[in-house]
Every structure is written in C-alpha cells, then in structure tokens.
Design a protein around this motif. Sequence first.
Motif, PDB file in Angstrom:
ATOM      1  N   ASN A 125      -8.078 114.527   6.573  1.00  9.08           N
ATOM      2  CA  ASN A 125      -8.269 115.027   5.215  1.00  9.08           C
ATOM      3  C   ASN A 125      -8.873 113.926   4.361  1.00  9.08           C
ATOM      4  N   GLY A 126     -10.088 114.191   3.947  1.00  8.96           N
ATOM      5  CA  GLY A 126     -10.750 113.215   3.038  1.00  8.96           C
ATOM      6  C   GLY A 126     -10.710 113.660   1.603  1.00  8.96           C
ATOM      7  N   LEU A 127      -9.780 114.582   1.305  1.00  8.27           N
ATOM      8  CA  LEU A 127      -9.630 115.139  -0.037  1.00  8.27           C
ATOM      9  C   LEU A 127     -10.949 115.743  -0.509  1.00  8.27           C
ATOM     10  N   SER A 128     -11.628 115.085  -1.452  1.00  6.39           N
ATOM     11  CA  SER A 128     -12.888 115.632  -1.968  1.00  6.39           C
ATOM     12  C   SER A 128     -13.972 115.670  -0.910  1.00  6.39           C
ATOM     13  N   ASP A 129     -13.788 114.863   0.158  1.00  2.00           N
ATOM     14  CA  ASP A 129     -14.811 114.849   1.234  1.00  2.00           C
ATOM     15  C   ASP A 129     -14.514 115.895   2.301  1.00  2.00           C
ATOM     16  N   GLY A 130     -13.446 116.631   2.197  1.00  2.00           N
ATOM     17  CA  GLY A 130     -13.196 117.720   3.131  1.00  2.00           C
ATOM     18  C   GLY A 130     -11.983 117.486   4.041  1.00  2.00           C
ATOM     19  N   LEU A 131     -11.563 118.592   4.688  1.00  2.00           N
ATOM     20  CA  LEU A 131     -10.398 118.564   5.587  1.00  2.00           C
ATOM     21  C   LEU A 131     -10.759 119.356   6.842  1.00  2.00           C
ATOM     22  N   THR A 132     -10.480 118.742   8.011  1.00  2.00           N
ATOM     23  CA  THR A 132     -10.745 119.410   9.303  1.00  2.00           C
ATOM     24  C   THR A 132      -9.675 118.989  10.310  1.00  2.00           C
ATOM     25  N   GLU A 133      -9.364 119.918  11.205  1.00  2.00           N
ATOM     26  CA  GLU A 133      -8.402 119.602  12.270  1.00  2.00           C
ATOM     27  C   GLU A 133      -8.896 120.173  13.610  1.00  2.00           C
TER      28      GLU A 133
END
Length: 621
Positions: A125-133
């Motif tokens: 989770n990069g917060l403003s940079d996005g979230l992926t799993e």
Amino acid sequence: MALQQPRAVFCLFLFLHAWSVWAKVEVRMPESVEVYLGDSAEIPCQYNFTESTGVPRFLIIQWFVKDSGSVSRSRIYYAHDDDTIVDEGTEYSGRIQVTLDQHGTRLTVREAQLSDEREFICQVNGLSDGLTERKTQLRVFAPPEAPAIMGVQAGISVTNEMPSKVATCEARNAFPKANITWYRNNIPLVPSVGRVNVWTGDTVEASGLYSVQSTLEYQVLKEDKGANFSCEVSFFVPGAIRTVESSSVGVNVHYPSTMVELWRESPEGLIKEGDTVELRCQGDGNPTPTFIFSRARDPDPDEDLESRANVLMLQAVSRKDGGLYRCRPRDGDSRDEVKGEMELNVHYLDPAVVVPKESEAMMKGEDLTATCNALSSLKTSTVWYKAGKMVGSGNTLHLQDATYEMAGEYVCKVTVPALPALRTSGSVHIVVQGGPQLVGEEQEVHLEEAVGRTVNLSCEARGHPAPGVAWIFHGSQSWQEVFSKSGDHATRSVVSLVVGSDVTAVCNASNELGADVRAFSIKAIPLVTSSAPFSPAEGSGVIIVVIILCLLLLAILGSVLYFLHKKGKIPCGRSGKQDISQEKSTKDDIVVEMKNNGNAKSEGTVLLKAVNGDENATKKQ
C-alpha cells in the motif's frame, strides 16, 4: 496503542485511496512455493510503482494467510517505515521472518508444517500511490516410507472363477497422498473386469500424513507360475515426481496336471524274476500331485495297487507281474483324466528238462541222442559238459558208437545271453553196457625176472555190469591179491608173487555179457654168485672189469721180468726157462711162471684166464 496506530493508518489509507485512485502499484509473486516438510520456505513479493517516481514516502506492507476454501484471512505481519510488527497470537508468531528492500519483501517460514499448505497474501500500500496485493500457494511435501509388499502365501488355483487376492502394498506417511501402481514382470497391470482388480484405500495418521494401501486381485493362469509381482509408489516432491519400486513377490499357482509320465526307476536293463522293481510317476501339476497306481486287467477294471506318494515298489516280481501299469493324479477329475502308462516285461528261465531223465543205459557200439530244453522268454544258449570239459553245444547231444569212455554224467548248462543272470542246468547219467574189455592192447605179456624177486601183476577191465576178475597161476603157488577196486564201469586187481620158477598167470575178467583174458609169462633167471637176484647185464660188467685188471697186472709183471733179465738177475737157458709160445694152451688161457733168484722152494705159478666179453663167457661164469 500499538494496535490503534495501524488501524488509524489503515483508515487513512482507505481515505487517500478513494481520493487518489489514479495511482498504480504492481506486485509480483510466484503462484506456488514448494518445500519439504520441516524445511524453511521462502516466499518472495516484488512490487513496483508505475505512476510515480521512486518508492512513495509512505509505504505499508502486510502479510496475510488464508485457508483454502475460506473467505476469511488472518494477518501475520505488518511493516510501516521502520516500524515492523509480527502479529502475536498466531501460529506463525515465532516461525516467520520478513526482509525488506527497495524492490520488495521476502517472507521466510521456518520448519514448514502440513498446516502451512495454504495461501500467503502479500499486500503493498503506497497510500496515494495505490494499493495492490498478490498471493502464493505454499505446498508442503513429505515423501513416503519405502513401499511394503506382502504376497499371499496360500496357493491360488487357476480353476477359480473370479480374480484372487495376490498381494497387498502399503506406502506410509506421505503428503500429499501417494499413488500405487501394480506390475507383473515389470509390465504395468491395468484394471480389467474379471481379470485384474485393484482396491486402494488411505488412512490419515495422527501426524496428518497419509498412508495408502492397495490390494491386487488377479485371475491367475498356469503361465503365471514363476511370475513376479511388484508395486510402485509415485509421489510429489518439490519440483518433481518421484517413484520407488517395492521388492517382488511370486505367486504359488495351483493347476492340475495336463501330462503324466510313468517310468521304471530301477533296476536298469532287463527285468528277471526275483528282481525288485521301482516304478515312479510324475505329472506337471502344481503342487506336485500324489498318484494312484493300477494295473490293467482287460476286460476287468483296473486293479489299484498300494503305493507311496509317487513310487510303486514291486517286490520279487514273477512273470505274472508283467503287463500294463498306469498312474493317475489322486485329485484328478475322472471325467477328464490324464494318466501315464508303461509296459513291464518280466523275463524268466524255467528249469532245464533233460531227456532221457537222470540215467540211461546203452549197449557198447550203440548210438544215443539226448536233449536239454528250458522254457524262456528270451533266446537261450545250451552247452554240454562231461567232467568239466565241453563236449557239445545246442539243445541236442549225439553219442555215436558208444564206448566205455563215453560213460559218465553229462551236464547241460542253459544260459540267456541277453540276461546272463538267468541260468539253469540239468544232467543225465549215461551207462554203457557190454562185456569186459581189458585196458591195454597186449593179449600176452612176457617177463624175465630173477629167481627170488617179487613181481606185481596188474589187471584192469572195463565193462558194465562191473566185471569180476579171477587169477589162474601155473607153476607157482606163492601169490596173493594186494589191491582190488570195482566201480560202475571198471574193475582193477593187483597180485603179488615171488618168482621161484617159470610162471604163467592168467587174468580172467567176466560179467554176464562176456569175458576177456590176458596171460602173463614169467621166465625165472637163476642167480650165479649171490643169493641176490641175478641180472645178466650186471654179471657181464663185473667180468669185464676183472679181465681189464688182469691184463693190467700181466703187463706190469712182464715189465718187471724184462727188467730183471736185463740186469742179469734171472738166468736164461734151456734148462732155466720155459718158452711161452710152446706152452700147450688154448687161445683163452695164458700161463705165466714166476721164480725167485735160485730159490726153488718159493716158486709160484700164476694162471690167468682171459675171458671174451660175449654171452658164452658170461654164461660159463
């Protein structure tokens, strides 16, 4: 407070995500990671942000686990900047380790367990940079123990209508389940209805490992005798599939005999009466069958004989034991019976029969034919003997122009050349009848013996009945019989007598069929100088020796007289000597006169007679 802060950050993350959905982060994980039970498993998680430069200043990394088939998951790790947290109260609290770098994170699970076979989720989770799993399936493998195979000990009959259990195979403590494949002589067996059945089951051990059991049922054939059955266990390991083959087991195939052989074990060669015969029977069935022996007695049913297993002993066989023998399996099907057969020949030789029997009388000069026969199952040979000497061969013996020498016992010996142990014999006693026949060719014997000597006279006569011998003497009464012997065909008599004068002795041999005589003429020779019996040859020898000595003495005396005359010792004159040549004498008389010197009183005269060495001189003496 430690738990509240991540929750606040998480809420902030959701808010910012909703506000700035344009940011994108890429996460890469392998679909699965495989590890041996008890080893350490490493699960990498690589990430990359595509819509911004570099790694965001605010970055949250979390690891979750999720069981297959479940919608819920559990967090096991959290990281934010320099703050890292391994969640407590989970099964991974003391077994995991996470490493971080600019490009990703790596989760290490120590001492992998069966429960670790699940999904591991990595969330970036990069917060403003996005979230992926992304997720990775962790697979845990435990290879099984060596397969254990056990064959059926009891025999399996080919007559069974359904497949029979042949063997079982077990592979213990494997994860995941192992697979079992059956082989016959290294060729895989494919299940087939009515031919091959494979029954497989598994057991979950307390450890969570699987044990797999497999049973092979097989429709055996006679060709399966000596076949080898084995099982092969295949199982998964990290990155591969491995197999382990068990040892092989055989199967004891039972099948009925399709061929039976009967033969004679002993003795070798031809069989004769009295032998002990051993017959053996053997079939190709399994297990080795026992047999029933019988003897064919057409048209009657076969006669079962007492036997032992596959051996029939016939003690002291005779010709009646010959014939066709059979053997058949004791457990055979009489409807489709197989059997072995052999013909037993027992050879024999009956006692010899001689014609004429025992004894036969024949007249001298007649002919006789004797036969000798012995019934035998083989060709025979016959030889005739008399006194141990061969006198004929063949079944017939011909005696022609019988003589007394032909009398006696004749033995026929019958043998079987092909079987020397078979032999027999018979005999006949031949009696030759006739008048007496004196041994020797002389009808009259002339002898000359000195008076007083003892003479033995022998007379031997042949004939049958045995002849009697009588002696008749003329000119002497001083005799006696010193030996007498009489047999079936001969008589011998010896007499002794002292010669006193001329004697004539007559030997008279006679029986009821005739007589024969022999005369002995003995001329008595008187003795001259001694009472001892006189021999002409000995008398002549003595006279010759005396004559030779006299001649030698005469020569010596002549030499002495001549020597004395030369010396003058002896006077010579008309009145002093006598002329020898004028002496009245015969050619057989020699007179020598010897005188001493002038001594008239001692005159001596020696008269020597020269006797010729002929028979006349000997007789005169």
